[in-house]
Scaffold this motif. Structure first.
Motif, short mmCIF file in Angstrom:
data_model
loop_
_atom_site.label_atom_id
_atom_site.label_comp_id
_atom_site.label_asym_id
_atom_site.label_seq_id
_atom_site.Cartn_x
_atom_site.Cartn_y
_atom_site.Cartn_z
N GLY A 159 22.93 -2.71 -52.64
CA GLY A 159 24.24 -2.89 -53.09
C GLY A 159 24.65 -1.65 -53.74
O GLY A 159 23.99 -0.68 -53.83
N PRO A 160 26.03 -1.44 -54.12
CA PRO A 160 26.53 -0.09 -54.47
C PRO A 160 25.92 0.04 -55.80
O PRO A 160 25.71 -0.83 -56.67
N LYS A 161 25.83 1.35 -55.92
CA LYS A 161 25.19 2.03 -57.22
C LYS A 161 26.07 1.76 -58.49
O LYS A 161 25.38 2.05 -59.69
N ARG A 162 27.33 1.44 -58.32
CA ARG A 162 28.11 1.37 -59.37
C ARG A 162 28.66 0.07 -59.78
O ARG A 162 29.49 -0.55 -60.50
N GLU A 163 27.67 -0.91 -59.24
CA GLU A 163 27.66 -2.45 -59.44
C GLU A 163 26.64 -3.02 -60.10
O GLU A 163 25.56 -2.99 -59.77
N LYS A 164 26.96 -4.06 -61.21
CA LYS A 164 26.06 -4.48 -62.00
C LYS A 164 24.91 -5.50 -61.36
O LYS A 164 23.71 -5.41 -61.60
N ALA A 165 25.51 -6.14 -60.18
CA ALA A 165 24.71 -7.03 -59.49
C ALA A 165 23.37 -6.37 -58.70
O ALA A 165 22.52 -6.72 -58.44
N SER A 166 23.76 -5.08 -58.28
CA SER A 166 22.70 -4.15 -57.77
C SER A 166 21.62 -3.96 -58.64
O SER A 166 20.53 -4.32 -58.20
N TYR A 167 21.85 -3.77 -59.89
CA TYR A 167 20.83 -3.67 -60.90
C TYR A 167 20.04 -4.99 -61.02
O TYR A 167 18.82 -4.81 -61.45
N GLU A 168 20.88 -6.06 -61.09
CA GLU A 168 20.17 -7.44 -61.34
C GLU A 168 19.37 -7.61 -60.10
O GLU A 168 18.14 -8.21 -60.19
N ARG A 169 19.52 -7.16 -59.04
CA ARG A 169 18.87 -7.54 -57.90
C ARG A 169 17.51 -6.69 -57.92
O ARG A 169 16.46 -7.13 -57.67
N ILE A 170 17.67 -5.32 -58.42
CA ILE A 170 16.31 -4.54 -58.61
C ILE A 170 15.46 -5.11 -59.47
O ILE A 170 14.20 -5.20 -59.34
#
Length: 228
Positions: A159-170
């Motif tokens: 996911g894009p690095k500036r989106e909260k959901a990307s970090y949730e996925r990580i």
């Protein structure tokens, strides 16, 4: 704050200079791109990413030359395209293997990564460059092969690095509580997204840049000043 168990790091401007990517890797990929496409066009992986680039651009039909010119324009624009990053990574692999360059590392980074690993911390990378490109970057670094230090890599397919959901996925992928992950980056919008997902954050501001007044994230000049 909860005890840190994982460090997730950006690359450009964080472990390594932006200029190496902009002034060495990008021009190399741009120059090699036409010949690479012509000589590797029969490979399924290359065909897949060329098709994905054309689809991303909205092309219904496009010649090989049109796709090459599109990709070169995207390189000039530093477009965060997963297809472009995948193709760049394949081209960079040839450059690393041919000894054209070694990936830049700030002086303290390798020793600090090793120290954190020896402390029992798990290390991961999250960059807009493709996962294979990240592995090449740390595998052919000026400090030697650093890949054994890392437990995994994430790119824009997460996911894009500036989106909260990307970090949730990580956090879900590594099976760790977000509050026990420290994300390091030089880009405040990425740090904002990581913090919104519950991560701890560290803002790398290297060199002569003035430090901000009342920063939204803890600020560090280099990795030696970080004590997770």
């Amino acid at each position: 704050m909860p005890h840190i168990r994982v460090i997730l790091t950006d690359i450009e401007g964080t472990t390594s200079s932006i200029s190496f990517v902009k002034d060495v890797l990008f021009p190399f990929a741009r120059k090699r791109l036409p010949a690479f496409v012509e000589t590797h066009n029969d490979k399924p992986q290359v065909q897949h990413w060329l098709h994905e680039a054309a689809k991303e651009a909205g092309f219904i039909e496009a010649s090989r030359q049109e796709v090459i010119e599109l990709l070169q324009r995207w390189i000039d624009e530093d477009r965060k395209s997963t297809a472009l990053k995948a193709l760049q990574g394949m081209i960079w692999k040839e450059g690393y293997e041919e000894g054209e360059y070694r990936a830049h590392m700030y002086p303290e980074v390798a020793a600090r990564l090793r120290a954190w690993r020896n402390q029992g911390l798990s290390l991961y990378v999250y960059s807009s460059g493709s996962v294979p490109a990240q592995q090449l970057f740390f595998g052919y670094s000026e400090a030697g092969d650093l890949t054994p230090l890392f437990s995994g890599y994430f790119d824009t397919q997460t996911g894009p690095k500036r989106e909260k959901a990307s970090y949730e996925r990580i956090a879900a992928a590594i099976d760790e509580e977000p509050a026990r992950v420290l994300f390091l980056s030089d880009v405040i919008e990425e740090l904002d997204a990581a913090r919104d997902a519950g991560f701890q954050t560290g803002w790398l501001i290297r060199g002569p840049q003035a430090l901000p007044v009342g920063p939204r994230h803890p600020v560090y000049r280099d990795f030696d000043t970080i004590e997770p």
